[in-house]
Design a protein around this motif. Structure first.
Motif, PDB file in Angstrom:
ATOM      1  N   GLN A 174      -1.830   2.602  -6.488  1.00 55.67           N
ATOM      2  CA  GLN A 174      -0.390   2.277  -6.690  1.00 55.67           C
ATOM      3  C   GLN A 174       0.408   3.477  -6.268  1.00 55.67           C
ATOM      4  OE1 GLN A 174       1.277  -0.683  -7.074  1.00 55.67           O
ATOM      5  NE2 GLN A 174      -0.428  -2.025  -7.569  1.00 55.67           N
ATOM      6  N   ILE A 201      -3.375  -0.664   5.389  1.00 54.51           N
ATOM      7  CA  ILE A 201      -4.632  -0.333   4.533  1.00 54.51           C
ATOM      8  C   ILE A 201      -5.043  -1.726   3.950  1.00 54.51           C
ATOM      9  CG2 ILE A 201      -3.565   1.969   4.064  1.00 54.51           C
ATOM     10  CD1 ILE A 201      -2.581   0.925   1.376  1.00 54.51           C
ATOM     11  N   THR A 202      -6.246  -1.823   3.490  1.00 54.43           N
ATOM     12  CA  THR A 202      -7.106  -2.764   3.011  1.00 54.43           C
ATOM     13  C   THR A 202      -6.501  -3.331   1.537  1.00 54.43           C
ATOM     14  OG1 THR A 202      -8.914  -1.790   4.286  1.00 54.43           O
ATOM     15  CG2 THR A 202      -9.365  -3.712   2.648  1.00 54.43           C
ATOM     16  N   ARG A 203      -6.559  -2.381   0.752  1.00 54.57           N
ATOM     17  CA  ARG A 203      -5.937  -2.920  -0.608  1.00 54.57           C
ATOM     18  C   ARG A 203      -5.476  -2.009  -1.388  1.00 54.57           C
ATOM     19  NH1 ARG A 203     -11.639  -5.428  -2.463  1.00 54.57           N
ATOM     20  NH2 ARG A 203     -11.544  -6.279  -0.450  1.00 54.57           N
ATOM     21  N   VAL A 204      -4.681  -2.258  -2.499  1.00 58.47           N
ATOM     22  CA  VAL A 204      -4.050  -1.375  -3.163  1.00 58.47           C
ATOM     23  C   VAL A 204      -4.500  -1.866  -4.910  1.00 58.47           C
ATOM     24  CG1 VAL A 204      -1.991  -0.580  -4.590  1.00 58.47           C
ATOM     25  CG2 VAL A 204      -2.076  -0.979  -1.772  1.00 58.47           C
ATOM     26  N   VAL A 226      -9.007   2.061   0.455  1.00 59.48           N
ATOM     27  CA  VAL A 226      -8.564   1.443  -0.796  1.00 59.48           C
ATOM     28  C   VAL A 226      -7.600   2.561  -1.177  1.00 59.48           C
ATOM     29  CG1 VAL A 226      -9.314   0.963  -3.198  1.00 59.48           C
ATOM     30  CG2 VAL A 226     -10.611   0.481  -1.082  1.00 59.48           C
ATOM     31  N   GLY A 247       0.149  -4.115   6.905  1.00 61.05           N
ATOM     32  CA  GLY A 247      -1.224  -3.951   7.261  1.00 61.05           C
ATOM     33  C   GLY A 247      -1.965  -2.559   7.669  1.00 61.05           C
ATOM     34  N   ALA A 253       1.712   3.171  -1.065  1.00 59.49           N
ATOM     35  CA  ALA A 253       0.835   2.453  -0.755  1.00 59.49           C
ATOM     36  C   ALA A 253       1.046   0.798  -0.708  1.00 59.49           C
ATOM     37  CB  ALA A 253      -0.308   2.623  -1.603  1.00 59.49           C
ATOM     38  N   PRO A 254       2.107   0.171  -1.552  1.00 59.80           N
ATOM     39  CA  PRO A 254       2.344  -1.207  -1.355  1.00 59.80           C
ATOM     40  C   PRO A 254       2.861  -1.664  -0.168  1.00 59.80           C
ATOM     41  CG  PRO A 254       2.606  -0.226  -3.609  1.00 59.80           C
ATOM     42  CD  PRO A 254       2.451   0.777  -2.732  1.00 59.80           C
ATOM     43  N   LEU A 311       0.422  -1.676   2.486  1.00 64.19           N
ATOM     44  CA  LEU A 311      -0.642  -3.073   2.539  1.00 64.19           C
ATOM     45  C   LEU A 311       0.269  -3.933   3.140  1.00 64.19           C
ATOM     46  CD1 LEU A 311      -3.214  -4.129   1.363  1.00 64.19           C
ATOM     47  CD2 LEU A 311      -1.686  -4.471  -0.873  1.00 64.19           C
ATOM     48  N   ASP A 312       1.805  -3.945   2.811  1.00 62.94           N
ATOM     49  CA  ASP A 312       2.316  -5.184   3.367  1.00 62.94           C
ATOM     50  C   ASP A 312       2.707  -5.083   4.857  1.00 62.94           C
ATOM     51  OD1 ASP A 312       4.396  -7.301   2.929  1.00 62.94           O
ATOM     52  OD2 ASP A 312       5.683  -6.063   3.937  1.00 62.94           O
TER      53      ASP A 312
END
Length: 261
Positions: free
Chosen positions: A126, A179-182, A123, A177, A170-171, A174-175
């Motif tokens: 931003q 990390i799990t979520r932002v 997790v 793949g 971080a975004p 996430l895009d």
């Protein structure tokens, strides 16, 4: 007396292990790596999930070069510190019997990024970012970074991160793949705790086997993975959590997993 550089906060079945050296943005020393490894071996004896966190400015900025590198580099083996300190830590993370969630705010760089990205659920805030800065000082990524990155984002993107040594926001992570979520920065640790509490209520023995099979599958071919799944499925099916899960399903209620080993 100075504060410890790693602290533990126990919240019921969840342990939060926190890097606590804000003056260095949680840069790691060999002693910190050893202490983190000790805690990761200790806490699963009482906790059913672990959250690994840093501070608002940084999860960890990697190895503390000021303490790790001597004035004279003659005869200095940089790889020895990996063999003695960081590689055993990464093996301990791989072999954990409980889920590990990383809560990343600010910078996650160098071996700090490797530690964050080796968690089961990642997790990030931003404004967090991931940085493979090794090329900036003429070194290669470590802490398993080459393995973690190529399997998460593929060779080409991993190469870009490692060769260019640029911050990956971080975004974008996430895009890709990675990390799990932002989430919003102020929500990072609450989100990580919510996930940890959910996992702590789960079938702990099965979750341990899921971790084992997933790590093994990253190195195995397809047929070997099938055989591993078959072996671990038998072990899971012999555990009381499976009987409880089936009974709860038949009775149309939530299961009450006991957390037995």
């Amino acid at each position: 007396m100075s504060e410890p550089t790693i602290v533990v906060d126990r919240n019921g079945p969840v342990s939060v292990i926190r890097f606590n050296d804000p003056t260095t943005m949680n840069a790691l020393t060999g002693d910190m790596a050893a202490e983190l490894r000790r805690l990761l071996k200790q806490e699963p004896q009482r906790a059913r999930a672990i959250v690994l966190a840093g501070s608002a400015r940084a999860f960890s900025t990697g190895a503390n070069l000021a303490s790790a590198i001597p004035e004279s580099l003659e005869g200095f083996d940089v790889g020895a510190t990996l063999e003695e300190e960081y590689n055993p830590l990464m093996e301990t993370i791989r072999d954990l019997p409980v889920p590990l969630i990383s809560a990343v705010r600010g910078a996650a760089a160098g071996v700090g990024a490797s530690i964050a990205l080796s968690a089961d659920v990642i997790v990030a805030g931003q404004s967090a970012y991931f940085l493979e800065a090794f090329a900036r000082i003429g070194l290669v990524p470590d802490g398993g970074a080459t393995w973690l990155l190529t399997r998460a984002v593929g060779r080409v993107r991993a190469m870009e991160m490692m060769l260019l040594a640029e911050k990956l926001p971080a975004p974008q992570a996430l895009d890709w793949g990675l990390i799990t979520r932002v989430v919003e920065d102020e929500a990072v640790e609450n989100t990580a705790m919510e996930i940890a509490r959910r996992l702590a209520k789960g079938p702990s023995h099965a979750l341990a086997l899921i971790r084992k099979s997933c790590w093994a599958a990253a190195d195995d071919d397809f047929l070997t993975a099938l055989r591993t799944e078959r072996r671990l499925q038998r072990e899971a099916g012999e555990h009381p959590d499976f009987a409880e899960g089936v009974t709860a399903f038949r009775e149309k209620r939530a299961p009450n997993f006991g957390g037995r080993g």
